[in-house]
Design a protein around this motif. Structure first.
Motif, PDB file in Angstrom:
ATOM      1  N   LYS A  14       0.719  -1.143  -0.046  1.00  0.00           N
ATOM      2  CA  LYS A  14       0.021   0.190   0.089  1.00  0.00           C
ATOM      3  C   LYS A  14       0.880   1.248  -0.045  1.00  0.00           C
ATOM      4  N   GLN A  29      -9.084  -0.025  11.108  1.00  0.00           N
ATOM      5  CA  GLN A  29      -9.983  -0.746  10.624  1.00  0.00           C
ATOM      6  C   GLN A  29      -9.482  -2.174   9.916  1.00  0.00           C
ATOM      7  N   ASN A  30     -10.618  -2.980   9.572  1.00  0.00           N
ATOM      8  CA  ASN A  30      -9.940  -4.183   8.874  1.00  0.00           C
ATOM      9  C   ASN A  30      -8.934  -5.035   9.525  1.00  0.00           C
ATOM     10  N   SER A  31      -8.863  -5.023  10.734  1.00  0.00           N
ATOM     11  CA  SER A  31      -7.996  -6.151  11.524  1.00  0.00           C
ATOM     12  C   SER A  31      -8.830  -7.221  11.650  1.00  0.00           C
ATOM     13  N   ARG A  32      -8.105  -8.619  11.403  1.00  0.00           N
ATOM     14  CA  ARG A  32      -8.630  -9.719  11.428  1.00  0.00           C
ATOM     15  C   ARG A  32      -8.812 -10.179  12.940  1.00  0.00           C
ATOM     16  N   THR A  53     -13.792 -12.381  12.747  1.00  0.00           N
ATOM     17  CA  THR A  53     -14.502 -11.181  12.479  1.00  0.00           C
ATOM     18  C   THR A  53     -13.543 -10.062  11.861  1.00  0.00           C
ATOM     19  N   LYS A  54     -13.753  -8.946  11.436  1.00  0.00           N
ATOM     20  CA  LYS A  54     -12.917  -7.901  11.202  1.00  0.00           C
ATOM     21  C   LYS A  54     -13.432  -6.557  11.833  1.00  0.00           C
ATOM     22  N   SER A  55     -12.438  -5.718  12.123  1.00  0.00           N
ATOM     23  CA  SER A  55     -12.965  -4.527  12.930  1.00  0.00           C
ATOM     24  C   SER A  55     -13.288  -3.547  12.005  1.00  0.00           C
ATOM     25  N   ASP A  56     -14.250  -2.819  12.150  1.00  0.00           N
ATOM     26  CA  ASP A  56     -14.965  -1.667  11.293  1.00  0.00           C
ATOM     27  C   ASP A  56     -14.292  -0.517  11.458  1.00  0.00           C
ATOM     28  N   SER A  57     -14.897   0.704  10.417  1.00  0.00           N
ATOM     29  CA  SER A  57     -14.097   1.887  10.300  1.00  0.00           C
ATOM     30  C   SER A  57     -13.966   2.640  11.510  1.00  0.00           C
ATOM     31  N   ASN A  81      -3.082  -7.813  11.687  1.00  0.00           N
ATOM     32  CA  ASN A  81      -3.205  -6.954  10.843  1.00  0.00           C
ATOM     33  C   ASN A  81      -1.856  -7.089   9.818  1.00  0.00           C
ATOM     34  N   ASP A  82      -1.944  -6.810   8.355  1.00  0.00           N
ATOM     35  CA  ASP A  82      -0.847  -7.011   7.648  1.00  0.00           C
ATOM     36  C   ASP A  82       0.297  -5.888   8.227  1.00  0.00           C
TER      37      ASP A  82
END
Length: 637
Positions: A28, A443-446, A460-464, A485-486
């Protein structure tokens, strides 16, 4: 269990192939930012010989949570070589798992024993008592209640199957007519099939013996019925039409027979065509559609002492060729007593799979094609340290039966009633993931929910807003929440259902986002402190300085401004001179480590930039003053 079971009860050998999971970083780009790979930095620092608990914990955890246990073992080795007594006990558990991955079982055992000593955690207790590594044996302890079924005697009694509200079970108790039929192999009476009537509340009403219908002077066992109640399959010694059959060694094997219910009684007993005088076939079970018959056998070509097989029942009443269920279920030991429940799950017993002891009951869910290729131990209290087998469901809601020779029974084998307990109190858990440095939501953490034995329960994933939620958590359970998270280091949090509270899950960056004006000290969450009135680099600070060195080597275009400070004690002129010495000492350290001096500027600021209120005449602790005696590394290019 005696002769009829000892021939055909089976166990197994099980090997698990591990998947090699490689970390994949997303490419990214953010305008105005660059990235620093923290793990690469930490590894280079460690390879240079620098040591610290925090360094080896982060490196070990990075590989542990990616399933690369052989590599996590390398760093946990170094962590434990530091002999620090204040280590979180959880590292004993992780180190033990890593050692098992490289087959260092003795060392892993010692760590698990230490883990249990430190925590009294039931994972350690299970290991110490049973040496279990792979299954969550105790997870179902409070899910079931087990009790005597009410049909047991001082002899061997074990389960068969239900036909309506009647259980057809097996026993070698002395028959009512007192005609003893002694088995010379066991010196006990031969096994007969009995019938027990149960009430609607699953309590025994009466027991009677079925003598005149299909019991013979040899063993009979394990009946199973078609849904219409007109056909029964059962096990018997190789004896039919008044004749006994033997193999070449004069041993009477086991065979499967079929009986039809006619004119109010069982009759017309037929031997199934795939039987043989040379091997045993026993313990039949029917598929839900009754088109497949499952059984156990030691026929040639199997994997172990006894395997599970299936055979097609054709519409014209003939049979196909027996098929082995394969190495995903069968092992080098014994698999036996198959049972297909109304939901299609296969239950069976094995003494080759990892369990508590002896034969344990396992279950296998069918795949989309109806094949059984995986399994789970059903756990305690259904399984015990002894043999547990012949698990069946009943026509009564939430009631099952299992047979066992566990301690505390009436006879050699006994039948036990297994009742499903009411579901315990459930709770909902909501929390948020944040960057531990920037204190911003991620956000988007697994997010993975695991039980106390690291079995995955959900994800699940964390939201915004960085928030996530799990529902239906047991109030009386302990859980782990793994956050991935990556661009962050994986971190695991231990929570208790009854004590779950909001506590922001903070994780540290793995890929560090930088821009001009950032302080590397803050980005790396490190501390560069000085002693009072001193400007030399302390030994405990050298490992942190080494991280700065490696960053500067990995990113040769990077330039930094070293800014050093003092606390408020002494005069302003003294502190300004001392801070300049500290800045120069810091720069000289980096130069000695191979960093070009052209990339480094430095300046002392004395006491002009205190981080707290500890100015002149303000009383402060030593720790508060320490926060001000520091160096910063500000990115200028």
């Amino acid at each position: 269990m005696k002769y009829i079971i000892s021939i055909i009860s089976l166990g197994c050998f099980f090997s698990v192939s591990a998947q090699d999971i490689k970390e994949k970083l997303a490419e990214k780009k953010y305008e105005g930012y660059s990235y620093i790979d923290a793990i690469a930095i930490y590894e280079k620092v460690a390879e240079k010989g620098y040591t610290s608990i925090e360094l080896f914990q982060k490196l070990g955890d990075a590989y542990y949570f990616n399933g690369m246990l052989d590599k996590s073992k390398v760093w946990y080795d170094k962590l434990f070589q530091l002999n620090n007594q204040s280590l979180d006990p959880e590292y004993y558990f992780r180190y033990s798992q890593s050692l098992k991955a490289v087959k260092s079982y003795n060392d892993a055992d010692k760590l698990m024993e230490k883990f249990y000593t430190l925590t009294n955690d039931y994972r350690g207790e299970l290991y110490v008592k049973n040496k279990l590594y792979l299954v969550d044996i105790n997870y179902s302890l409070d899910k079931f209640t087990i009790e005597d079924a009410g049909i047991n005697s001082e002899y061997s009694d074990y389960g068969g199957n239900f036909k309506d509200s009647k259980m057809y079970f097996v026993s070698n108790r002395i028959p009512k007519n007192n005609k003893k039929k002694i088995d010379k192999w066991t010196n006990q009476n031969f096994l007969n099939i009995y019938r027990a009537e149960f009430s609607d509340s699953a309590k025994v009403v009466y027991i009677d013996e079925i003598v005149d219908e299909f019991n013979t002077k040899y063993h009979e066992s394990s009946p199973v019925f078609t849904k219409d109640g007109k056909t029964m399959y059962f096990t018997r010694n190789n004896f039919n039409y008044g004749k006994v059959g033997m193999d070449k060694d004069n041993v009477v094997k086991l065979k499967l027979f079929k009986s039809t219910f006619l004119n109010g009684k069982w009759g017309k007993i037929e031997e199934l065509p795939f039987n043989s005088n040379d091997f045993s076939i026993a313990h039949p079970a029917l598929s839900i559609d009754e088109k497949t018959l499952y059984f156990a056998s030691d026929m040639p070509g199997g994997y172990g002492n006894s395997d599970l097989y299936k055979v097609a029942i054709k519409e014209d009443g003939t049979y196909g060729i027996p098929v082995n269920l394969g190495e995903k279920i069968n092992t080098k030991a014994r698999e036996t007593f198959p049972f297909i429940a109304s939901d299609g799950i296969l239950y069976f017993s094995s003494d080759g799979l990892v369990g508590i002891g002896g034969l344990d009951v396992f279950k296998s869910h069918p795949d989309v094609e109806g094949n059984y290729i995986s399994f789970n131990n059903v756990g305690a209290p259904i399984n015990s340290e002894r043999d547990d087998f012949a698990f069946i469901e009943s026509p009564f809601k939430n009631v099952f039966f299992v047979s066992s020779n566990r301690q505390g029974g009436k006879g050699y084998d006994d039948v036990y009633k297994v009742k499903v307990n009411p579901e315990p109190k459930k709770i909902e858990f909501t929390d948020v993931v944040i960057d531990e440095i920037l204190k911003e939501p991620i956000q988007n953490s697994r997010i993975t929910l695991l039980d106390a034995n690291q079995n995955i329960l959900g994800s699940t994933k964390s939201d915004s807003l960085g928030q996530f939620k799990f529902s239906d958590l047991r109030y009386d359970r302990e859980y782990y929440i793994k956050v991935e998270n990556d661009i962050y280091l994986t971190k695991e949090f231990r929570v208790k259902g009854g004590k779950i509270k909001s506590e922001k899950f903070e994780i540290a960056p793995k890929i560090i986002k930088t821009k001009t004006g950032d302080d590397l000290v803050k980005l790396l969450d490190i501390s560069i402190y000085f002693d009072l009135d001193k400007y030399f680099i302390r030994p405990d600070v050298e490992v942190e300085m080494a991280k700065i060195v490696e960053i500067l080597k990995m990113y040769p275009n990077l330039k930094i401004d070293i800014r050093s400070h003092t606390d408020s004690r002494q005069s302003e002129a003294y502190n300004l001179r001392l801070s300049n010495f500290r800045a120069k000492a810091t720069r000289d350290f980096l130069i000695k480590k191979g960093i070009a001096k052209e990339r480094l500027t430095c300046k002392g600021y004395g006491e002009s930039q205190l981080l707290n209120d500890c100015s002149d005449a303000v009383p402060c602790t030593r720790e508060q003053h320490q926060l001000n005696r520091r160096s910063e590394f500000v990115l200028v290019q």
